[in-house]
Write a protein that holds these residues in place. Structure first.
Motif, PDB file in Angstrom:
ATOM      1  N   HIS A 116       6.185  29.228 -14.699  1.00 59.59           N
ATOM      2  CA  HIS A 116       5.220  29.924 -15.258  1.00 59.59           C
ATOM      3  C   HIS A 116       5.217  31.375 -14.749  1.00 59.59           C
ATOM      4  O   HIS A 116       4.467  32.110 -15.400  1.00 59.59           O
ATOM      5  N   SER A 117       6.345  31.749 -14.043  1.00 61.25           N
ATOM      6  CA  SER A 117       6.363  33.107 -13.637  1.00 61.25           C
ATOM      7  C   SER A 117       7.634  33.750 -14.001  1.00 61.25           C
ATOM      8  O   SER A 117       7.874  35.024 -13.877  1.00 61.25           O
ATOM      9  N   HIS A 118       8.248  33.215 -15.060  1.00 59.95           N
ATOM     10  CA  HIS A 118       9.579  33.631 -15.785  1.00 59.95           C
ATOM     11  C   HIS A 118       8.637  35.045 -16.624  1.00 59.95           C
ATOM     12  O   HIS A 118       7.923  34.692 -17.397  1.00 59.95           O
ATOM     13  N   PRO A 119       9.379  36.176 -16.781  1.00 60.49           N
ATOM     14  CA  PRO A 119       9.106  37.228 -17.396  1.00 60.49           C
ATOM     15  C   PRO A 119       9.294  37.159 -19.119  1.00 60.49           C
ATOM     16  O   PRO A 119      10.158  35.984 -19.169  1.00 60.49           O
ATOM     17  N   GLU A 153      12.243  27.544 -24.700  1.00 60.67           N
ATOM     18  CA  GLU A 153      13.056  26.479 -24.301  1.00 60.67           C
ATOM     19  C   GLU A 153      14.254  26.914 -23.284  1.00 60.67           C
ATOM     20  O   GLU A 153      14.765  25.757 -22.874  1.00 60.67           O
ATOM     21  N   HIS A 154      14.860  27.846 -23.483  1.00 56.53           N
ATOM     22  CA  HIS A 154      15.850  28.135 -22.640  1.00 56.53           C
ATOM     23  C   HIS A 154      15.468  27.773 -21.245  1.00 56.53           C
ATOM     24  O   HIS A 154      16.399  27.162 -20.302  1.00 56.53           O
ATOM     25  N   PHE A 155      14.191  28.554 -20.609  1.00 53.96           N
ATOM     26  CA  PHE A 155      13.858  27.930 -19.345  1.00 53.96           C
ATOM     27  C   PHE A 155      13.481  26.450 -18.994  1.00 53.96           C
ATOM     28  O   PHE A 155      13.707  26.148 -18.129  1.00 53.96           O
ATOM     29  N   TYR A 156      13.091  25.636 -20.083  1.00 51.64           N
ATOM     30  CA  TYR A 156      12.955  24.407 -20.096  1.00 51.64           C
ATOM     31  C   TYR A 156      14.496  23.789 -19.656  1.00 51.64           C
ATOM     32  O   TYR A 156      14.695  22.983 -18.701  1.00 51.64           O
TER      33      TYR A 156
END
Length: 238
Positions: free
Chosen positions: A99-102, A22-25
């Motif tokens: 889609h590319s976040h580690p 969720e952090h990335f969202y």
């Protein structure tokens, strides 16, 4: 905990239970409001985006693709169709970058799974885009610790009944662990399993629900590292 046959299977949610999601969202949503700063206030854009996501779940399901399409739809709506092509391009790029976040695993995940493996059937039960969930599982390095992996379109009591019957000894001898009361805990309890809630700092608004505090099969943990102690408390650990 009620007196029941010994626990033999434990299901784990993936996003925001095993690894950050969720952090990335939230970061992408912030970028989205910046793209459209000339057209609406951030809180208004976030509210409109959430409405679009809710409408689109039945069409696109859960995951980054649906989120990206909802951002595009919101941009078109708030600009009354005048959103520049360059902004649409920025939104598409932001979605692609998600889609590319580690993969960042949560604290206590690996050691907990390693200690449970061999004593229980460990099942990953996650919902969302098949490609993205498979990518995150592969990058997490946790795949070998699971006896089974189920990527589903939604999580209901019927979902848990089916999965725990297929990979375990039925829901009454199973437990589901996750950060979402709505998707991981409540339907698992309704299916006859134990539901263990591990809150996350960020939880999507559409996953909020009231904690079933009076349910004897409900347990809340501060972090996943407390799970082994819970199992020992009601005599399920072996």
């Amino acid at each position: 905990m009620p007196s029941t046959p010994a626990l033999t299977s434990i299901g784990f949610d993936a996003d925001d239970t095993l690894w950050q999601n969720e952090h990335f969202y939230r970061l992408t949503e912030q970028r989205f409001t910046e793209f459209l700063a000339d057209h609406a206030e951030p809180h208004h854009l976030s509210a409109r985006l959430l409405e679009a996501e809710k409408r689109n779940l039945q069409h696109y399901g859960f995951g980054i693709k649906g989120f990206t399409l909802s951002m595009i739809e919101t941009a078109i709506e708030v600009t009354e169709g005048r959103v520049p092509a360059s902004v649409i391009q920025q939104i598409l790029l932001a979605g692609r970058e998600m889609h590319s976040h580690p993969v960042e695993t949560m604290p206590h995940v690996r050691e907990t799974l390693e200690q449970l493996a061999g004593s229980y059937r460990i099942i990953l039960i996650t919902k969302g885009d098949l490609f993205d969930q498979e990518r995150k599982l592969a990058q997490s390095g946790l795949g070998d610790l699971f006896n089974a992996v189920e990527i589903v379109s939604d999580k209901t009591a019927a979902t848990y009944q089916r999965i725990f019957a297929r990979h375990g000894d039925g829901p009454e001898r199973s437990m589901m662990v996750g950060n979402s009361l709505k998707s991981d805990v409540i339907p698992a309890i309704q299916a006859g399993s134990w539901g263990v809630y591990v809150p996350h700092t960020h939880t999507w608004a559409l996953e909020h629900a009231e904690a079933p505090l009076h349910e004897p099969r409900f347990k809340q943990l501060a972090h996943l590292g407390e799970l082994l102690g819970v199992l020992e408390q009601f005599g399920a650990a072996r």
